[in-house]
Scaffold this motif. Structure first.
Motif, PDB file in Angstrom:
ATOM      1  N   GLY A 176       6.393   3.428  18.032  1.00  8.01           N
ATOM      2  CA  GLY A 176       5.762   1.111  18.188  1.00  8.01           C
ATOM      3  C   GLY A 176       6.305   1.153  16.801  1.00  8.01           C
ATOM      4  O   GLY A 176       7.386   2.017  15.585  1.00  8.01           O
ATOM      5  N   PRO A 177       6.007  -0.375  16.415  1.00  6.95           N
ATOM      6  CA  PRO A 177       6.122  -0.673  14.596  1.00  6.95           C
ATOM      7  C   PRO A 177       5.870  -0.182  13.652  1.00  6.95           C
ATOM      8  O   PRO A 177       5.059  -1.045  12.765  1.00  6.95           O
ATOM      9  CB  PRO A 177       6.202  -2.138  15.270  1.00  6.95           C
ATOM     10  N   VAL A 178       5.814   0.740  13.499  1.00  7.07           N
ATOM     11  CA  VAL A 178       5.837   1.440  12.271  1.00  7.07           C
ATOM     12  C   VAL A 178       6.469   0.924  10.974  1.00  7.07           C
ATOM     13  O   VAL A 178       7.861   0.543  10.879  1.00  7.07           O
ATOM     14  CB  VAL A 178       5.766   3.060  11.822  1.00  7.07           C
ATOM     15  N   THR A 179       5.591   0.956   9.774  1.00 13.35           N
ATOM     16  CA  THR A 179       6.207  -0.365   8.473  1.00 13.35           C
ATOM     17  C   THR A 179       6.673   0.916   7.431  1.00 13.35           C
ATOM     18  O   THR A 179       5.729   1.910   7.789  1.00 13.35           O
ATOM     19  CB  THR A 179       5.886  -0.876   8.047  1.00 13.35           C
ATOM     20  N   THR A 180       7.689   1.029   7.046  1.00  7.98           N
ATOM     21  CA  THR A 180       8.234   1.774   6.585  1.00  7.98           C
ATOM     22  C   THR A 180       8.459   1.698   4.875  1.00  7.98           C
ATOM     23  O   THR A 180       8.528   0.769   4.689  1.00  7.98           O
ATOM     24  CB  THR A 180       9.297   2.570   7.084  1.00  7.98           C
ATOM     25  N   ASP A 207      11.320  12.052   6.467  1.00  4.68           N
ATOM     26  CA  ASP A 207      11.087  10.755   6.536  1.00  4.68           C
ATOM     27  C   ASP A 207      11.337  10.406   8.231  1.00  4.68           C
ATOM     28  O   ASP A 207      10.512   9.324   9.133  1.00  4.68           O
ATOM     29  CB  ASP A 207      11.133   9.818   5.322  1.00  4.68           C
ATOM     30  N   ARG A 208      11.981  11.298   9.040  1.00  6.86           N
ATOM     31  CA  ARG A 208      12.954  10.730  10.324  1.00  6.86           C
ATOM     32  C   ARG A 208      11.898  11.047  11.506  1.00  6.86           C
ATOM     33  O   ARG A 208      12.189  10.013  12.218  1.00  6.86           O
ATOM     34  CB  ARG A 208      14.188  11.554  10.416  1.00  6.86           C
ATOM     35  N   ARG A 209      10.625  11.662  11.204  1.00  3.41           N
ATOM     36  CA  ARG A 209       9.629  10.976  11.925  1.00  3.41           C
ATOM     37  C   ARG A 209       9.306   9.847  12.259  1.00  3.41           C
ATOM     38  O   ARG A 209       8.185  10.351  13.600  1.00  3.41           O
ATOM     39  CB  ARG A 209       8.846  13.208  11.270  1.00  3.41           C
ATOM     40  N   VAL A 210       9.158   9.562  11.083  1.00  2.00           N
ATOM     41  CA  VAL A 210       8.662   8.514  11.177  1.00  2.00           C
ATOM     42  C   VAL A 210       8.900   7.344  11.833  1.00  2.00           C
ATOM     43  O   VAL A 210       8.676   6.576  12.927  1.00  2.00           O
ATOM     44  CB  VAL A 210       8.381   7.802   9.536  1.00  2.00           C
ATOM     45  N   LEU A 211      10.051   7.277  12.255  1.00  2.00           N
ATOM     46  CA  LEU A 211      10.673   6.345  12.532  1.00  2.00           C
ATOM     47  C   LEU A 211      10.604   6.604  13.783  1.00  2.00           C
ATOM     48  O   LEU A 211      11.105   5.716  15.487  1.00  2.00           O
ATOM     49  CB  LEU A 211      12.190   6.928  12.450  1.00  2.00           C
ATOM     50  N   ALA A 212      10.192   7.797  14.413  1.00  2.00           N
ATOM     51  CA  ALA A 212      10.542   8.477  16.066  1.00  2.00           C
ATOM     52  C   ALA A 212       8.904   8.179  16.111  1.00  2.00           C
ATOM     53  O   ALA A 212       9.183   7.712  17.290  1.00  2.00           O
ATOM     54  CB  ALA A 212      10.630   9.711  16.087  1.00  2.00           C
ATOM     55  N   ALA A 257      16.707   1.391  13.013  1.00  3.07           N
ATOM     56  CA  ALA A 257      15.801   2.024  13.863  1.00  3.07           C
ATOM     57  C   ALA A 257      15.180   0.193  14.225  1.00  3.07           C
ATOM     58  O   ALA A 257      14.079   0.834  14.907  1.00  3.07           O
ATOM     59  CB  ALA A 257      15.073   3.094  13.499  1.00  3.07           C
ATOM     60  N   GLY A 258      15.317  -1.167  13.789  1.00  2.00           N
ATOM     61  CA  GLY A 258      14.271  -1.399  14.035  1.00  2.00           C
ATOM     62  C   GLY A 258      12.858  -2.265  13.413  1.00  2.00           C
ATOM     63  O   GLY A 258      12.358  -2.557  13.840  1.00  2.00           O
ATOM     64  N   LYS A 259      12.579  -0.587  12.499  1.00  2.00           N
ATOM     65  CA  LYS A 259      11.668  -0.988  11.769  1.00  2.00           C
ATOM     66  C   LYS A 259      11.306  -1.622  10.017  1.00  2.00           C
ATOM     67  O   LYS A 259      12.187  -1.763   9.679  1.00  2.00           O
ATOM     68  CB  LYS A 259      11.039   0.308  11.312  1.00  2.00           C
ATOM     69  N   ILE A 260       9.893  -2.019  10.223  1.00  2.00           N
ATOM     70  CA  ILE A 260      10.561  -3.246   8.836  1.00  2.00           C
ATOM     71  C   ILE A 260      10.295  -2.122   7.950  1.00  2.00           C
ATOM     72  O   ILE A 260       9.438  -1.252   7.288  1.00  2.00           O
ATOM     73  CB  ILE A 260       8.744  -3.862   9.276  1.00  2.00           C
ATOM     74  N   VAL A 261      10.560  -2.518   6.098  1.00  2.00           N
ATOM     75  CA  VAL A 261      11.163  -1.742   5.027  1.00  2.00           C
ATOM     76  C   VAL A 261      10.153  -2.973   4.755  1.00  2.00           C
ATOM     77  O   VAL A 261      10.315  -3.789   4.058  1.00  2.00           O
ATOM     78  CB  VAL A 261      12.342  -1.949   5.324  1.00  2.00           C
ATOM     79  N   ILE A 262       9.719  -2.274   3.494  1.00  2.00           N
ATOM     80  CA  ILE A 262       8.931  -2.676   2.424  1.00  2.00           C
ATOM     81  C   ILE A 262       8.842  -1.779   0.596  1.00  2.00           C
ATOM     82  O   ILE A 262       8.932  -0.676   1.243  1.00  2.00           O
ATOM     83  CB  ILE A 262       7.245  -3.109   2.821  1.00  2.00           C
ATOM     84  N   LEU A 263       8.963  -2.356   0.247  1.00  3.50           N
ATOM     85  CA  LEU A 263       8.897  -1.695  -1.435  1.00  3.50           C
ATOM     86  C   LEU A 263       8.126  -0.798  -1.496  1.00  3.50           C
ATOM     87  O   LEU A 263       6.897  -1.911  -2.023  1.00  3.50           O
ATOM     88  CB  LEU A 263       9.451  -2.415  -2.538  1.00  3.50           C
ATOM     89  N   HIS A 264       7.933   0.278  -2.236  1.00  4.96           N
ATOM     90  CA  HIS A 264       6.082   1.070  -2.211  1.00  4.96           C
ATOM     91  C   HIS A 264       7.026   0.942  -3.493  1.00  4.96           C
ATOM     92  O   HIS A 264       6.826   1.887  -4.207  1.00  4.96           O
ATOM     93  CB  HIS A 264       6.188   2.343  -1.636  1.00  4.96           C
ATOM     94  N   MET A 265       6.187   0.377  -4.802  1.00  5.61           N
ATOM     95  CA  MET A 265       6.241  -0.497  -5.928  1.00  5.61           C
ATOM     96  C   MET A 265       4.854   0.384  -6.781  1.00  5.61           C
ATOM     97  O   MET A 265       3.702   0.343  -6.968  1.00  5.61           O
ATOM     98  CB  MET A 265       6.083  -1.754  -6.022  1.00  5.61           C
ATOM     99  N   PRO A 266       5.354   1.891  -7.729  1.00  7.47           N
ATOM    100  CA  PRO A 266       5.287   2.279  -8.321  1.00  7.47           C
ATOM    101  C   PRO A 266       3.977   1.240  -9.567  1.00  7.47           C
ATOM    102  O   PRO A 266       4.937   0.565  -9.906  1.00  7.47           O
ATOM    103  CB  PRO A 266       5.859   3.588  -8.864  1.00  7.47           C
ATOM    104  N   TYR A 304      -5.944  -5.015  17.576  1.00  7.82           N
ATOM    105  CA  TYR A 304      -4.760  -5.378  17.075  1.00  7.82           C
ATOM    106  C   TYR A 304      -5.064  -4.591  15.742  1.00  7.82           C
ATOM    107  O   TYR A 304      -6.234  -4.770  14.904  1.00  7.82           O
ATOM    108  CB  TYR A 304      -4.029  -6.910  16.264  1.00  7.82           C
ATOM    109  N   LEU A 305      -4.059  -3.534  15.629  1.00  6.32           N
ATOM    110  CA  LEU A 305      -3.792  -2.337  14.685  1.00  6.32           C
ATOM    111  C   LEU A 305      -2.529  -2.517  14.159  1.00  6.32           C
ATOM    112  O   LEU A 305      -1.665  -2.470  14.791  1.00  6.32           O
ATOM    113  CB  LEU A 305      -4.529  -0.822  15.231  1.00  6.32           C
ATOM    114  N   SER A 306      -2.125  -2.455  12.872  1.00  3.96           N
ATOM    115  CA  SER A 306      -0.281  -1.899  12.342  1.00  3.96           C
ATOM    116  C   SER A 306      -1.108  -0.462  11.243  1.00  3.96           C
ATOM    117  O   SER A 306      -1.733  -0.701  11.328  1.00  3.96           O
ATOM    118  CB  SER A 306      -0.593  -3.316  11.502  1.00  3.96           C
ATOM    119  N   LEU A 307       0.343   0.143  11.462  1.00  5.22           N
ATOM    120  CA  LEU A 307       0.325   1.057  10.406  1.00  5.22           C
ATOM    121  C   LEU A 307       1.851   1.419   9.790  1.00  5.22           C
ATOM    122  O   LEU A 307       2.402   0.871   9.828  1.00  5.22           O
ATOM    123  CB  LEU A 307       0.935   2.402  11.319  1.00  5.22           C
ATOM    124  N   ILE A 308       0.909   1.777   8.525  1.00  7.59           N
ATOM    125  CA  ILE A 308       2.061   1.936   7.168  1.00  7.59           C
ATOM    126  C   ILE A 308       2.245   3.219   6.671  1.00  7.59           C
ATOM    127  O   ILE A 308       1.158   3.316   6.543  1.00  7.59           O
ATOM    128  CB  ILE A 308       1.145   0.623   6.221  1.00  7.59           C
TER     129      ILE A 308
END
Length: 260
Positions: A55-59, A47-52, A78-87, A32-36
């Motif tokens: 597969g299930p990329v995490t943003t 950034d919209r290229r990421v949504l395209a 777009a059905g993607k998982i959103v996470i906070l990229h906390m500085p 299994y592989l996951s991509l963030i």
């Protein structure tokens, strides 16, 4: 013929008929592989290229970017998982965490950051090499994420990180990064890192990789990700990866499933 022997033979024949593994044959190994993709929210067309991606990329969206809220809504639609990229230190800005800040101030900045990135179901650290090495602050963060029903992804920007270990202590849903795709920003190196992640997924059953929305990274991903299935790899979202790993540390993160 002895009755017991007849039963044994019938059971063996039934096993063959159902395609049961014969002696010396192993069941297929899951990989299994996951991509963030980190650092999103700065440039909408890019950034919209990421949504395209197919597969299930995490943003992972930074709270102090001009398009943070807008892109979070687009990613969610777009059905993607959103996470906070906390500085986190050495990152700077109004949301950034630094070791000298009080827990009260860290809480205010975390709250403001989550408000800036709607639909975030978890968080990972942006930079954070000094901050993720602070046991007290990381323990507080994991408890706060538990209270908010969020998960944590340790980007592992420092060998001294204690973030995932603190998450594991309280059973917070969490996972750690295995491979950075684009420390070297050229397509050959990025392709090699992707292959490293694929090999690791086959070896240990899963791999979590983080990249950035660089043109070189996106070009490689657009070209190579559709080939994953042919390489025996299943691309899954980060929440499913947390379930697959059951909060256990991989060999590169700790020993016997425990983070060190």
């Amino acid at each position: 013929m002895h009755y017991g022997l007849i039963i044994t033979l019938l059971c063996c024949l039934a096993g063959v008929a159902q395609g049961a593994p014969i002696s010396g044959e192993s069941t297929p190994h899951k990989a299994y592989l996951s991509l963030i993709i980190d650092d999103l929210g700065q440039n909408l067309p890019r950034d919209r290229r990421v949504l395209a991606l197919p597969g299930p990329v995490t943003t992972a969206i930074m709270p102090d970017t001009p398009h943070a809220a807008e892109f979070a809504r687009e990613a969610h639609r777009a059905g993607k998982i959103v996470i906070l990229h906390m500085p986190m230190d050495p990152a700077t800005g109004p949301f950034a965490w630094h070791p000298e800040l009080s827990i009260e101030e860290l809480g205010k900045r975390l709250d403001a950051a989550f408000k800036a990135v709607p639909y975030a179901s978890g968080t990972n650290n942006h930079m954070g090499s000094r901050m993720t090495a602070q046991p007290e602050a990381m323990a507080w963060l994991m408890g706060e994420l538990q209270r908010r029903h969020k998960f944590f992804l340790d980007s592992r920007t420092s060998a001294k990180t204690v973030a995932a270990a603190q998450a594991q202590k309280i059973g917070l849903a969490s996972v750690s990064r295995d491979v950075f795709l684009d420390d070297e920003r050229n397509e050959a190196a990025i392709t090699q890192q992707l292959q490293t992640a694929i090999k690791l997924a086959h070896k240990q059953g899963s791999a979590v990789m983080i990249g950035h929305p660089y043109p070189q990274t996106l070009a490689v991903l657009e070209r190579e990700l559709p080939k994953l299935k042919a390489q025996g790899v299943e691309w899954i979202n980060i929440k499913l990866m947390i379930s697959v790993r059951s909060n256990q540390a991989m060999a590169g993160h700790g020993k016997d499933g425990k983070y060190r």
